[in-house]
Design a protein around this motif. Sequence first.
Motif, short mmCIF file in Angstrom:
data_model
loop_
_atom_site.label_atom_id
_atom_site.label_comp_id
_atom_site.label_asym_id
_atom_site.label_seq_id
_atom_site.Cartn_x
_atom_site.Cartn_y
_atom_site.Cartn_z
N THR A 5 0.84 -1.19 0.00
CA THR A 5 0.00 0.00 0.00
C THR A 5 0.88 1.25 0.00
O THR A 5 2.05 1.20 0.42
N TYR B 7 -7.71 -1.23 5.52
CA TYR B 7 -7.48 -2.21 4.46
C TYR B 7 -7.24 -3.58 5.08
O TYR B 7 -6.34 -3.75 5.91
N THR C 109 -4.67 -5.99 9.33
CA THR C 109 -5.20 -4.76 8.74
C THR C 109 -4.16 -3.65 8.70
O THR C 109 -3.19 -3.65 9.48
N TYR D 153 -7.85 5.73 -3.20
CA TYR D 153 -8.93 6.20 -2.33
C TYR D 153 -8.54 7.56 -1.73
O TYR D 153 -7.73 7.63 -0.80
N THR E 74 -11.38 -2.73 1.37
CA THR E 74 -10.99 -1.41 1.87
C THR E 74 -12.23 -0.65 2.32
O THR E 74 -13.21 -0.55 1.57
#
Length: 327
Positions: A184, A232, A203, A222, A239
């Motif tokens: 990410t 996430y 997460t 996002y 998400t």
Amino acid sequence: MQLSDRNIINRVIAESASKEEAVELIDWFSSTVEGQQCLSDMLDRDAYLMESEPDPGKSFTSIQSDLLYKKIDRSIYQNRFRKSWLRVAVILLPIVVVSGLGFYLSRQTELFSETTYSEVYVPKGEDARIFFQDGTEVFLNADTRIRYPNKFGVRKREVYLDGEAYFNVASNRKRPFVVKAQHTETEVLGTSFNVRAYGNSNTIEVVLDEGRTSFHVYENNYPMLPGQKIEYDKSTGRTTLRNLINPSNASLWKKNILHFYDTPLADVIKELERRFDVQFQVQNAEALDYSYTLTTKQPGIENVLKELQKISPVKFKIEGDMISVSI
């Protein structure tokens, strides 16, 4: 180095500068924020001119650019100052033949040397606060590792996080700040936000306090606004974005405050193990059915356990280096 009249830059571009001036200019571009910003502005201006006012009669074809580069490289190789002049050529080339190579070089984040990194690890039971060369302030929670370049790139500022950190990012519209954590990316320009991304957690959470943020995972993006939290799930790929009433609660840890909101005991135990460098042993699985809502600033693990025992029938007992959990 004083470059207020731009005479040195102009002489280097015109190839009329001395070797000392060229080397001094390279060092200024590569080692100072002002130099990197100046180079970034020059590349931006050249790229804009290529798009808005193309002049085919003065541009170089890709073959011409390649031949010119080879000619410069051969000349540099024969010079005993090859290493220094090669660095000069890397800067002069996109400026002199910007129509052929400008876009390519402007996308590079490290124009002058191989990127070197430093790493900071904060063990369990501790926390830390660091500052980056651009003025960005970072608070690091316990059991957190952060990896960062010794010099940020011309186009982007990137760090790698495993753990939890709170960022006060120095604003720079032309150089986004990116936090990379397990596939990410959280990208900002000038923002205050909390990232929780422990490798052993299922997460990744980002809570935005100020500014604007974009959270990227694989091909999805996002955008976030202040007061929002994104979560996430690494196992399902789901998400979730939602608004928070008190977003600052997510970063109370940097003030040595423990905050739990309807938190399962299993997650409470993980947090306490990191914060106080202790270990728990669950004697009764039924104890994991309970959740806790608590905000406290207790100085030691004993006092925190007393607070937890007031909320549910779960009991905690310190036995040497282990804390047993039972009902």
